[in-house]
Design a protein around this motif. Structure first.
Motif, PDB file in Angstrom:
ATOM      1  N   SER A 150      -1.647  -5.036   5.887  1.00 33.21           N
ATOM      2  CA  SER A 150      -0.948  -4.044   5.072  1.00 33.21           C
ATOM      3  C   SER A 150      -0.608  -2.787   5.854  1.00 33.21           C
ATOM      4  CB  SER A 150      -1.773  -3.690   3.835  1.00 33.21           C
ATOM      5  OG  SER A 150      -3.031  -3.160   4.218  1.00 33.21           O
ATOM      6  N   SER A 151      -1.142  -2.639   7.059  1.00 33.89           N
ATOM      7  CA  SER A 151      -0.824  -1.485   7.901  1.00 33.89           C
ATOM      8  C   SER A 151       0.434  -1.692   8.737  1.00 33.89           C
ATOM      9  CB  SER A 151      -1.994  -1.182   8.848  1.00 33.89           C
ATOM     10  OG  SER A 151      -3.155  -0.861   8.124  1.00 33.89           O
TER      11      SER A 151
ATOM     12  N   TRP B  14       5.344  -0.934   5.756  1.00 30.70           N
ATOM     13  CA  TRP B  14       3.952  -1.330   5.583  1.00 30.70           C
ATOM     14  C   TRP B  14       3.489  -1.161   4.153  1.00 30.70           C
ATOM     15  CZ3 TRP B  14       0.812   2.577   3.852  1.00 30.70           C
ATOM     16  CH2 TRP B  14       1.328   3.881   3.990  1.00 30.70           C
ATOM     17  N   SER B  15       3.985  -0.129   3.476  1.00 30.21           N
ATOM     18  CA  SER B  15       3.570   0.121   2.105  1.00 30.21           C
ATOM     19  C   SER B  15       4.219  -0.834   1.114  1.00 30.21           C
ATOM     20  CB  SER B  15       3.918   1.554   1.708  1.00 30.21           C
ATOM     21  OG  SER B  15       5.320   1.731   1.766  1.00 30.21           O
TER      22      SER B  15
END
Length: 124
Positions: free
Chosen positions: A30-31, A53-54
């Motif tokens: 998720s990063s 990423w978000s």
């Protein structure tokens, strides 16, 4: 270490659809912002779609806007590229890529990690 494995490529007629998947073996998926690139014979590699990423923002090249959709499933460490209304000019090797860079995630130059690619061929 980041490992990216694409799947879902193949041969399709013009007007058809394909869904590409990219499975990432990485901590903290998720990063990472994720991108889909393509390279046709004799042409430079181009960024066609990316998802931040978000997950809240996406980017599309003009040539695929309205036809391609990029999405991600952070629980499954996977990013997808849904390709509809395919055209012969979409024929290329499609690559999944990842970057940890927070800014400029929509620029091709920031992507550091690459998959091996999957062939997409659209017949007329």
């Amino acid at each position: 270490q980041v490992q990216l494995v694409e799947s879902g490529g193949g041969l399709v007629q013009a007007g058809g659809s394909l869904r590409l998947s990219c499975a990432a073996s990485v901590r903290s998926f998720s990063s990472y912002s994720m991108g889909w690139f393509r390279q046709a014979p004799g042409k430079e590699r181009e960024l066609v779609a990316a998802v931040k990423w978000s997950g809240g923002s996406t980017y599309y090249a003009d040539s695929v806007k309205g036809r391609f959709t990029v999405s991600r499933d952070n629980a499954e460490n996977t990013v997808f590229l849904q390709m509809n209304s395919l055209k012969p000019e979409d024929t290329a090797v499609y690559y999944c890529a990842a970057t940890l860079k927070i800014a400029d995630w929509y620029l091709a130059s920031v992507y550091d990690y690459w998959g091996q690619g999957t062939q997409v061929t659209v017949s007329s």
